[in-house]
Design an enzyme around this catalytic site. Structure first.
Site, PDB file in Angstrom:
ATOM      1  N   LYS A  79      32.513  34.234  43.807  1.00  0.00           N
ATOM      2  CA  LYS A  79      33.700  33.516  44.309  1.00  0.00           C
ATOM      3  C   LYS A  79      33.241  32.280  45.071  1.00  0.00           C
ATOM      4  O   LYS A  79      32.288  32.350  45.855  1.00  0.00           O
ATOM      5  CB  LYS A  79      34.509  34.450  45.217  1.00  0.00           C
ATOM      6  CG  LYS A  79      35.830  33.870  45.707  1.00  0.00           C
ATOM      7  CD  LYS A  79      36.631  34.896  46.518  1.00  0.00           C
ATOM      8  CE  LYS A  79      37.979  34.335  46.964  1.00  0.00           C
ATOM      9  NZ  LYS A  79      38.784  35.321  47.728  1.00  0.00           N
ATOM     10  N   SER A 159      43.741  35.928  46.385  1.00  0.00           N
ATOM     11  CA  SER A 159      43.091  34.667  46.092  1.00  0.00           C
ATOM     12  C   SER A 159      41.914  34.767  45.120  1.00  0.00           C
ATOM     13  O   SER A 159      41.501  33.742  44.565  1.00  0.00           O
ATOM     14  CB  SER A 159      42.590  34.037  47.396  1.00  0.00           C
ATOM     15  OG  SER A 159      41.581  34.842  47.977  1.00  0.00           O
ATOM     16  N   SER A 183      43.266  40.041  48.862  1.00  0.00           N
ATOM     17  CA  SER A 183      42.748  39.166  47.811  1.00  0.00           C
ATOM     18  C   SER A 183      41.729  39.775  46.860  1.00  0.00           C
ATOM     19  O   SER A 183      41.370  39.141  45.874  1.00  0.00           O
ATOM     20  CB  SER A 183      42.130  37.920  48.434  1.00  0.00           C
ATOM     21  OG  SER A 183      43.144  37.019  48.758  1.00  0.00           O
TER      22      SER A 183
HETATM   23  N1  GLN Z   1      47.682  36.600  49.730  1.00  0.00           N
HETATM   24  C1  GLN Z   1      47.257  36.695  51.085  1.00  0.00           C
HETATM   25  C2  GLN Z   1      47.334  35.342  51.746  1.00  0.00           C
HETATM   26  O1  GLN Z   1      47.734  34.443  51.109  1.00  0.00           O
HETATM   27  C3  GLN Z   1      45.890  37.273  51.179  1.00  0.00           C
HETATM   28  C4  GLN Z   1      44.827  36.298  50.896  1.00  0.00           C
HETATM   29  C5  GLN Z   1      43.462  36.893  51.052  1.00  0.00           C
HETATM   30  O2  GLN Z   1      43.297  38.099  51.150  1.00  0.00           O
HETATM   31  N2  GLN Z   1      42.469  36.011  51.121  1.00  0.00           N
HETATM   32  O3  GLN Z   1      47.011  35.189  52.864  1.00  0.00           O
END
Ligand code: GLN
Length: 493
Positions: A79, A159, A183
């Protein structure tokens, strides 16, 4: 000969060790598949030479009769939130365009030390903020999945959407993810793969671009539970460079995998039966309960009374921390610098941040700055911290009555790209089941359970006690064995 890209981490590791094929052949096969899948936009940078070098090292070690490292010959995707020495790292933001870190993150270094090679850097929601990958400054990732007779491109989750797409399309046997509020788990659920967020502090955050430091945790995304266990063993471990790193040995999770849940209690939190949850998700949850009972577990209903406050608390705490963490991107130190003619320092900061950050990132910085401001700190930030404590206590109490919790991972299957982008609240609601475990720092995993009426994957989430990744993995494996989930996005397999 088998297409080597159909093999997962354990099969590649064992095959290289036993001489069934060369690590170089594996790396070449995945490199070719990555290069042939650019339409999915999963990779921001391809690093075929990194994968080949690690493969050659594995082949040479084997030829010399050395004991092979745990991930020798296994190429993975990284990532693009992990700093990788000499390889562009952007967090999918324009503000970091052109940044080439002079150092390696601890998690990625741990993986290279274990013998893994890197296929490339994976696309993500900008600074890991999002649930669909649409906030990337370099174009959204496209899920390899499609509804039948429907050409609409679907979200790969977020994400870690580059990671979920790479693994589910067979471009990598495993990939790193990070999970601040879901995410790893939500993209895994959307794409029919497995992913685990370990206990907060298991994986070092050093060299991982920070979103919300008290929540951020790295973890693996892979094709099955065993592969997740293998990869997590390599990623985790104490790191003196991260003050929140846990000073604990890394257990041998793979060796202790077991699907015998006799004597274990599985809690089903009644507050997760949210209004408007699709019948199919409800049915899958019930199916999961039956599978775990079949594996020998006793099922108990538990209560997590503060669940409904988790999402609002998260969307105060995470932006608050983000607004502070992202203050460092000012055009002075790295990446983009917008220096208008005759501008002063303040103008440069403003111009750089205006041009460099995407809309969602700006929204979070504004919310975060607001909830931390002198006039509103107590009303929002302090309040959210109190709620966080209550949520952690809910879990503590529930774990007095059970060993793991079972819930759905997300309230829906993958939605279409564009469907929720205009409505941030609808997007945030997708995190309803993943955020509570993040606030409490607990290990949590998503495993595929089945398909919805459109043939799209649905995931089940297992949440464990602090440091009980083993309990989570074992329950996940028990589900995996019974679900017999073999569906793949056909066009890519
Ligand atoms: N979807 C969540 C957010 O937008 C979690 C994102 C994440 O875990 N990095 O904050």
């Amino acid at each position: 000969m088998t297409d080597l890209t159909t093999l997962g981490i354990a099969a590649i590791r064992d095959g290289v060790r036993d001489g069934q094929f060369k690590a170089r052949e594996v790396a070449e096969a995945f490199n070719a598949k990555v290069a042939g899948a650019r339409a999915l936009n999963a990779f921001l940078v391809e690093t075929p030479d990194h994968a080949l070098a690690a493969a050659d090292a594995a082949d040479a070690a084997r030829a010399a009769g050395e004991t092979l490292k745990p991930l020798a010959g296994v190429p993975i995707g990284m990532k693009d939130l992990f700093a990788t020495k000499g390889v562009a790292t952007t967090a999918a933001s324009k503000i970091l365009e052109g940044f080439v870190p002079p150092y390696e993150s601890t998690v990625s270094q741990n993986l290279w030390n274990a013998g893994a090679g890197m296929l490339g850097k994976l696309n993500l929601d900008q600074f890991a903020m999002g649930s669909s990958n649409e906030t990337s400054a370099f174009g959204n990732v496209i899920s390899p999945w499609r509804r039948p007779n429907d050409t609409a491109a679907l979200a790969p989750g977020g994400s870690s959407g580059g990671s979920s797409t790479a693994v589910s399309a067979g471009l990598a046997p495993g990939a790193t993810g990070t999970d601040t509020g879901g995410s790893i788990r939500q993209p895994a659920a959307f794409t029919g793969i497995s992913g685990i967020k370990p206990t907060y502090g298991r994986c070092s955050r050093w060299g991982t671009i920070a979103f919300a430091s008290s929540l951020d945790q790295a973890g693996p995304m892979a094709r099955d539970v065993r592969d997740c266990a293998i990869m997590l063993e390599a990623m985790a471990g104490f790191d003196a460079k991260d003050a929140t790193s846990l000073k604990l040995d890394v257990p041998n999770w793979e060796a202790a995998l077991s699907t015998d849940l006799k004597g274990k209690k599985v809690g089903v939190p009644k507050e997760y039966r949210v209004d408007g949850m699709p019948g199919e998700i409800e049915a899958l949850w019930q199916q999961g309960i039956d599978w775990l009972r079949d594996a020998g577990a006793e099922i108990v209903e538990v209560s997590l009374p503060h669940t409904k406050y988790a999402l609002p608390a998260y969307y105060i705490i995470a932006p608050a921390e983000a607004s502070s963490n992202l203050a460092r991107y000012d055009g002075v130190r790295y990446g983009l610098r917008d220096l208008p003619e005759g501008a002063g320092l303040q103008d440069m900061y403003a111009a750089t941040r205006a041009a460099g950050f995407g809309d969602e990132v700006k929204r979070r910085i504004l919310i975060g700055t607001y909830v931390l401001s002198a006039g509103f700190y107590d009303a929002y930030y302090t309040q959210a911290q109190k709620v966080r404590t209550l949520i952690a206590r809910d879990f503590e109490r529930a774990f007095g009555e059970c060993d793991v919790l079972l819930t759905p991972t997300a309230p829906s299957a993958a939605f279409a790209l564009g469907e929720k982008q205009a409505d941030p609240l609808a997007m945030y609601l997708n995190d309803v089941f993943t955020v509570p475990a993040s606030l409490a720092g607990l290990p949590a995993m998503s495993v595929p359970g089945g398909l919805d009426k459109d043939g799209l994957p649905l995931g089940l989430q297992i949440i464990g006690k602090p440091l009980d990744e083993q309990g989570v993995l074992n329950a996940g494996l028990a589900i995996e064995q019974r679900a017999g989930f073999t569906a793949r996005p056909q066009a890519w397999w």
